[in-house]
Structure formats: structure tokens, C-alpha cells
Design a protein around this motif. Structure first.
Motif, mmCIF file in Angstrom:
data_model
loop_
_atom_site.group_PDB
_atom_site.id
_atom_site.type_symbol
_atom_site.label_atom_id
_atom_site.label_comp_id
_atom_site.label_asym_id
_atom_site.label_seq_id
_atom_site.Cartn_x
_atom_site.Cartn_y
_atom_site.Cartn_z
ATOM 1 N N GLY A 1 18.961 -38.137 -34.299
ATOM 2 C CA GLY A 1 18.820 -36.710 -34.498
ATOM 3 C C GLY A 1 19.818 -35.978 -33.638
ATOM 4 O O GLY A 1 20.387 -36.547 -32.701
ATOM 5 N N VAL B 1 13.948 -40.153 -37.801
ATOM 6 C CA VAL B 1 14.899 -39.053 -37.780
ATOM 7 C C VAL B 1 14.168 -37.792 -37.312
ATOM 8 O O VAL B 1 13.138 -37.416 -37.884
ATOM 9 C CB VAL B 1 15.513 -38.811 -39.166
ATOM 10 N N LYS C 1 14.381 -33.586 -35.955
ATOM 11 C CA LYS C 1 15.102 -32.316 -35.925
ATOM 12 C C LYS C 1 14.139 -31.242 -35.430
ATOM 13 O O LYS C 1 12.990 -31.177 -35.893
ATOM 14 C CB LYS C 1 15.643 -31.938 -37.305
ATOM 15 N N LYS D 1 14.373 -36.214 -28.951
ATOM 16 C CA LYS D 1 14.359 -37.681 -28.928
ATOM 17 C C LYS D 1 13.963 -38.214 -27.557
ATOM 18 O O LYS D 1 13.052 -39.043 -27.428
ATOM 19 C CB LYS D 1 15.739 -38.247 -29.318
ATOM 20 N N CYS E 1 16.947 -32.280 -29.995
ATOM 21 C CA CYS E 1 15.926 -32.296 -31.046
ATOM 22 C C CYS E 1 14.608 -32.899 -30.558
ATOM 23 O O CYS E 1 13.605 -32.869 -31.289
ATOM 24 C CB CYS E 1 16.417 -33.056 -32.274
ATOM 25 N N VAL F 1 20.154 -32.496 -41.529
ATOM 26 C CA VAL F 1 19.795 -32.665 -40.121
ATOM 27 C C VAL F 1 20.955 -32.342 -39.195
ATOM 28 O O VAL F 1 20.768 -31.719 -38.143
ATOM 29 C CB VAL F 1 19.295 -34.107 -39.878
#
Length: 284
Positions: free
Chosen positions: A53, A229, A231, A59, A57, A253
Motif C-alpha cells: 500500500g 492491500v 489504503k 501498514k 496507509c 490504490v
């Protein structure tokens, strides 16, 4: 391996007993600012999961919450079905290891001594250094190509060498689940791929569960069998890279027009950015 999260329900988590890690509606952040908002994921036991990502975002925040380094504002995190917040700290440290984005070594510590710190969760207050401890440290140094650095001071090493030493410490911990936050940072391309291959060996030969945050989409697609993934603090898709990594998703994204082609070496998705000619002073 999980299937791709349906577009109509981005928080759907498969209900099965194969998950090594599971988060349920997790909300976490810093100073009352929520970064990760209502995240549900399931990481299958023995999988190689990559979290991808754009910057900021969530992570790393998610990884820190899963490792119990960062408290959660809401939700639950399960390790083999047990809430991590109900586990004694030392017990958790023998089951789950974290390599953060950046770490600071004590001044004057040598490589072998830093790597040996990975063995602390396995030792009691009065336990002596064992042959098992020595073997774990030796194996970790060999696996990361840092054996020849074992007598050096950590502060004397290059950024890439230090990164490999920190990975060695995480390996010496010998946890069934290993969380790695951007482990290829500072490494040249050869060592990047060497580490990613090493993690695959740990997964396939030692049945470790690998969860790694990566920025390189092609590396993630090549090595991971499961992509998550993110975002804006949410999971927007998860599943097999061949299903998840589409041109539409990458543009949505990352705001990056691209084409996806099979990697000629592995057949995995290969992201090729489209060249966009921009007008203005910079275009010359």
C-alpha cells in the motif's frame, strides 16, 4: 491461502481454523489519532503474506499492533486462536517475532551479542547459555551472510550490513510467526532478493509463517502467496497475487496507470508503469 476479499465486503475474513494470525475490527493509532480503522485480516499458518500500500496507509501501524508494540483502541488480535493481550509477554515473544522499520543498537555492542539477544525469550532468569542458543545464533548469522561480521561493532557497519544483522537477530528468536517491516530497506538489489528467498526457505522448509511489509509490488507478487492491500487505514483487497494485483487496483490504490504482464521468470504478476508525459516547466 485466502481468496480475494469480495469487493462488496472488504472486511470479510474466512472462517476457518488455519489462521495463524487474525485481526477482528482492529482500530489503532497514535495520540488518539486512528490510523488503522476497522481492519479484519486472516493470515494462514505457513503462508508468505505481503502487506502493500502507499506511504502512510497504515501498514506499519497494523504490524506494530499485531506485535502488541502498539495498543489497540478497539478490536481483537488472535494468535493461533488466542487473544494476544491475554498472553504473557515472554510467551508471546516465543511465538511471534517483529523486525521493526528502524532499530537502535546499544553503543559498543558487537554483532554476535546483538544477534544473541534474539534468544532472550527462550531463557529463564537463571538459565545458562545453551548449545541450542549457540546453534540458533550461528544458523542466523550464516543464513543472513553476517558470520564474518560477528566480531564487529554494530555501529561500524554500513546500513545494509546492519539491516542484515537485525534480520539475523529476528531469526535467532526462532518464532513460528515472523513479522518484518520493510526488511529490504538499505539493501542492494542482490541482498534484497537474497532475504526474500531466505524468508521463502523459512516458510517452505521450517513451516514458518511470514508477514512482510514491502513497497516493491513486483517483489511482493513474486514471493508472497497472499497479498493484503491497504489504503487510508483500511484493507481494500486480499488474496492470491494473481487475483488481487490488477491494473485497476494499482491505479486506484497508488494513482499509477500501469499494465500487468506475467513475469517471464516466474509467471507472477509484473507491474509495468505507463509512461505519462507531463506538461509544465519540469517537462522541458
Amino acid at each position: 491461502m485466502t481468496t480475494m476479499t469480495p469487493a462488496t465486503d472488504p472486511h470479510a475474513v474466512p472462517e476457518d481454523d488455519t489462521a495463524a494470525l487474525r485481526t477482528i475490527d482492529v482500530r489503532a493509532g497514535y495520540d488518539k489519532r486512528i490510523i488503522v480503522d476497522g481492519v479484519d485480516i486472516a493470515v494462514a499458518r505457513g503462508s508468505y503474506t505481503a502487506i502493500i500500500g502507499p506511504n502512510a496507509c497504515g501498514k506499519s501501524t497494523l504490524l506494530r499492533a499485531v506485535a502488541r508494540v502498539l495498543p489497540v483502541a478497539d478490536g481483537a488480535i488472535l494468535l493461533d486462536g488466542t487473544d494476544i493481550h491475554a498472553m504473557p509477554t515472554k510467551r508471546l515473544a516465543t511465538r511471534l517475532g517483529l523486525l521493526p522499520q528502524s532499530s537502535l543498537a546499544p553503543d559498543g555492542i558487537r554483532v554476535a551479542d546483538l544477534v544473541a539477544r534474539g534468544r532472550h525469550p527462550h531463557q529463564g532468569m537463571f538459565d545458562r547459555w545453551s548449545t541450542e542458543d549457540e546453534a540458533a545464533v550461528t544458523a542466523a548469522l550464516e543464513a543472513t551472510g553476517t558470520s564474518d561480521l560477528s566480531g564487529r561493532l554494530v555501529e561500524e557497519l554500513s546500513g545494509g550490513q546492519r539491516q542484515r544483522v537485525w534480520v539475523a537477530m529476528a531469526l535467532a528468536q526462532q518464532t513460528p510467526v515472523l513479522l518484518l517491516d520493510e526488511p529490504t530497506t538499505f539493501l542492494d538489489i542482490s541482498h534484497q532478493y537474497g532475504l526474500l528467498e531466505l524468508f521463502e526457505t523459512l516458510r517452505s522448509q521450517l513451516q514458518r509463517t511470514i508477514v512482510v511489509v514491502l513497497h516493491d509490488l513486483n517483489q511482493a507478487a513474486r514471493y508472497a502467496d497472499h497479498l493484503i492491500v491497504m489504503k487510508d487505514g483500511e484493507v481494500v483487497a486480499s488474496g492470491d497475487p494473481s487475483e488481487v494485483l490488477t491494473a485497476e487496483l494499482v491505479e486506484r490504490v497508488y494513482d499509477l496507470p500501469c499494465v500487468i504482464q506475467p513475469d517471464p521468470e516466474t509467471g507472477t504478476p509484473l507491474v509495468i508503469p505507463r509512461r505519462v508525459l507531463r506538461s509544465g516547466p519540469a517537462a522541458g
